[in-house]
Design a protein around this motif. Structure first.
Motif, short mmCIF file in Angstrom:
data_model
loop_
_atom_site.label_atom_id
_atom_site.label_comp_id
_atom_site.label_asym_id
_atom_site.label_seq_id
_atom_site.Cartn_x
_atom_site.Cartn_y
_atom_site.Cartn_z
N HIS A 8 69.71 -24.09 -24.92
CA HIS A 8 69.62 -24.03 -23.46
C HIS A 8 70.83 -24.73 -22.85
O HIS A 8 71.36 -25.70 -23.42
N SER A 49 61.32 -18.44 -28.62
CA SER A 49 61.72 -19.66 -27.91
C SER A 49 60.97 -20.90 -28.40
O SER A 49 59.82 -20.82 -28.85
N SER A 50 61.64 -22.02 -28.25
CA SER A 50 61.00 -23.33 -28.33
C SER A 50 59.95 -23.41 -27.23
O SER A 50 60.07 -22.74 -26.19
N ALA A 55 63.99 -24.34 -22.54
CA ALA A 55 64.25 -23.25 -23.49
C ALA A 55 63.53 -21.98 -23.06
O ALA A 55 64.10 -20.88 -23.13
N ILE A 56 62.29 -22.12 -22.61
CA ILE A 56 61.53 -20.95 -22.15
C ILE A 56 62.21 -20.30 -20.96
O ILE A 56 62.33 -19.06 -20.88
N THR A 58 65.36 -20.31 -20.25
CA THR A 58 66.53 -19.62 -20.79
C THR A 58 66.11 -18.30 -21.44
O THR A 58 66.70 -17.24 -21.19
N ALA A 59 65.09 -18.37 -22.28
CA ALA A 59 64.63 -17.19 -23.01
C ALA A 59 64.12 -16.10 -22.07
O ALA A 59 64.34 -14.90 -22.30
N VAL A 70 59.02 -12.72 -24.49
CA VAL A 70 59.36 -13.98 -25.15
C VAL A 70 58.21 -14.39 -26.08
O VAL A 70 57.05 -14.38 -25.68
N VAL A 140 65.85 -19.24 -29.22
CA VAL A 140 66.33 -20.05 -28.11
C VAL A 140 65.74 -21.45 -28.23
O VAL A 140 64.52 -21.61 -28.34
#
Length: 199
Positions: A8, A49-50, A55-56, A58-59, A70, A140
């Protein structure tokens, strides 16, 4: 085909909010949107994703551009640093140096580097095992565990010289195979919005 690990980019730092709940900053979001316009994003057939918010976020931007949903891998979170809570930039940099320099010992209660590496490698390995290597996939996540994964893929010892450039929002590419042990690192950390795709 290719796999990607994407960290991210810049976040909205708030000492009053738990680090896993930080969101992207306006600059970070702008960078992801720029990356989402790149042709390589449309080729992605899975995005994992994490579970951390930044991170979410970003994903989700990348997934919208790729036309996929995702997926969340709960064990792909960043290094557990909850024992120290929020650290100023300089204090965090010093702590990160200690973390990478002594992988088998905990820095002030942080997750050990060797443990975090085993966690991220195991998590990615399990996903790769059931994934069709003909389908491009992106993971991600975060700079810390991403660097530990990159060290493993490259067959290098844990060291901070493999860390991403400042600011986050970088990626590295690796070849896909039936298992992670056969995947090979194909590029070093590169800003996500500048990467030209697999060559």
């Amino acid at each position: 085909m290719f796999g990607l690990y994407i960290s991210h980019p810049q976040v909205q730092i708030d000492p009053q909010v738990a680090v896993p709940d930080w969101s992207l900053s306006p600059l970070g979001r702008e960078r992801v949107l720029a990356a989402a316009a790149r042709p390589w994003v449309a080729k992605l057939q899975r995005i994992v994703s994490s579970p951390e918010r930044k991170a979410i976020e970003t994903a989700e931007i990348l997934a919208e551009a790729a036309g996929v949903e995702v997926e969340i891998a709960s064990a792909s979170h960043e290094i557990d640093r909850s024992s120290t809570g929020y650290l100023t930039h300089d204090a965090h940099e010093e702590a990160a140096n200690r973390f990478f320099a002594d992988p088998s010992h905990s820095f002030r209660g942080w997750e050990k580097a060797i443990d975090a590496q085993q966690r991220i490698v195991t998590t990615i390995s399990q996903i790769i095992l059931e994934h069709d290597p003909a389908r491009p996939i992106a993971f991600v996540g975060h700079g810390g565990v991403g660097t530990l994964l990159k060290c493993s893929l490259a067959g290098r010892p844990i060291a901070r010289d493999g860390d991403q450039p400042p600011g986050g929002g970088n990626l590295f590419c690796f070849s896909l195979a039936r298992n992670l042990a056969e995947c090979r690192l194909k590029c070093e950390w590169t800003p996500m919005e500048f990467w030209q795709g697999e060559t």
